[in-house]
Design a protein around this motif. Sequence first.
Motif, PDB file in Angstrom:
ATOM      1  N   ARG A  60       0.816  -1.210   0.000  1.00  0.00           N
ATOM      2  CA  ARG A  60       0.000   0.000   0.000  1.00  0.00           C
ATOM      3  C   ARG A  60       0.855   1.268   0.000  1.00  0.00           C
ATOM      4  N   ALA A 329      -7.813  -6.700  -9.488  1.00  0.00           N
ATOM      5  CA  ALA A 329      -7.033  -5.470  -9.628  1.00  0.00           C
ATOM      6  C   ALA A 329      -7.635  -4.526 -10.660  1.00  0.00           C
ATOM      7  N   ASP A 385      -5.456  -1.319  -9.775  1.00  0.00           N
ATOM      8  CA  ASP A 385      -4.941  -1.216  -8.413  1.00  0.00           C
ATOM      9  C   ASP A 385      -3.600  -1.948  -8.352  1.00  0.00           C
TER      10      ASP A 385
END
Length: 593
Positions: A60, A329, A385
């Motif tokens: 992250r 994703a 993502d």
Amino acid sequence: MTSRERNERAVRRRWRWPALGVAVVLGLAAAWAGWTVWQAQRDISAARTAAVGLPAALTRGGGEPARLADDLQQHASAAEKRTSGATWRVLSAVPVVGDDFGAAAHAARAVDVLAREAVDPLVASGLSAKTFAPRNGRLPVGRIADAAQPLAAARRGFEAARAELEPIEVDRLARELRPDFETLIEQVDDGVRTLDGATRAAEVLPTMLGADSARDYLLVFQNNAEPRSLGGMPGLMAPLRADMGAVTLGDTVATSTFGELDEPVLPLTEEEQRIWHDQPGTWFQDAVFIPDFERAAQLMAARWELETGASVDGVLSVDPVAMSYLLEATGPIAIDGRELTSDNFVDEMLHQPYLRYQDDPAAEDAFFSGVLTTLFDRILGAGTDPSALVSALSRGAEEGRLLVRSSDPADQEAFAGTRIAGEFPHGSEGPAQAAAYVNDATGSKMGYFLDYDARISSVSCAADVIGFNGTLRIQSRAPADAASLPPTVTGPGSYGVARGDHLNVFDLVAPTGGEITDVTVNGVKSRGTNRTFRGRPVVSVPILLTPGDVVTLTWRATSGPGHSGGVEFISTPGVHHGGAEQFVPAPCRVDEQ
């Protein structure tokens, strides 16, 4: 009171206070030891919590990795100091419980090593999933190359931690403590494997992505609904070019357009012909019968060049299950009026098209082509993502659903020993390696309903060899009326198997120099067909399933001499299970017997 009684009372008075003092001292020592143990356990637990959360935090990015790293370092350092003092050394020497305290000291040192030597390089480098995210359709070859050094440093830190854990004999610990130590050892081993693969990828990917010169690859999509040793029948393929990180996908081609050759596209070995006849070389779809992706890729690349006149620098393979991970994703995609999500993708790729387009093969091919090109474009798009993308790729690689073969020897050497290489190893040292491969013998897409779960257990050592038991639980999830499904699903029924039934051949592979014995199917002894491939025994067991059948296949296997550490076991990645690597440590060291 007699003089004798008075003397005895005086003696008791003289010894009462010293004895009480000793008892107090012993009590305080016990309390101090208990307090030290409690604090050490608290610190080790807190350090492990921070360590477990760190990988996700690194993907992250932001400030969370630094905060977790600080927590890890503080608690790991405290635990190491507490377990390296005189109190702990005394406790480690106490009979019966000494092993438990000694193991805790090793665990504390391992966690401290992780904090200092593995976590520091990663956090200091600023690496996160965003580091590798595509920009404007181009993969960042420079950033990937820069990641190799901190990843390698972190790998060395995990290896040092594993060395600290090596002396721990889990079987000698208190039963209630064993799960925690087994989990820690497993997590460190997983970290070594993951970082080893990541380091190798960072070292080789820039050149594979065309940092030095453009590379051309053949991208193959394996269909698990028709099982093959390496996953499934290659159903679709497309050329792929990588140039300075810019990756472009060419037009897709159905493998069915490549018919049967009169002779194998490349000469086959005697073993290959004896086991699979000419099929891996005469049919493009059957190259992956051979459970070695380097060899299968050679055959597929040669056939591609024969049919198109274009040579390739390597072959890449992916299956629909791995692609479903990628949708986590990218988010859903829409094709032919249908929304495909990570939840329904496998069904939409491996079953529904054969119902929907049963009378229109061209529409079926167009649907598959649209899915693959759309998903490819989305992966390289700005809306993907990066954290979920890294997780999806890692999971697919770990399960053997992503395979890579490069014609460049340096590239190939970098992937040697990793799951992504799809190797059929035949070394006689290190962990014993075993496998269970599945091949369809029905000529159908009934593999969509096939569920199997392969496991090994009861690993033992005797007479300089490692032994283990294997179990395959096999089930048909086909509906009771499967025979009424269209031939695009059941097959034509012309291969000796009734429509709706499903025949598969399960190849059980023993370690190099070993053997397979005591094969049973639902408790009944089964001989199977005994073969040898690259020095490793293979027993092939055909299993015919009718809808709803559940079959248990068991066997016993041993390694040859010279293996140590334990048993690594893999199986064909299927629709529902299979693929994930299993490692079971041996309860002894072969080299110490």
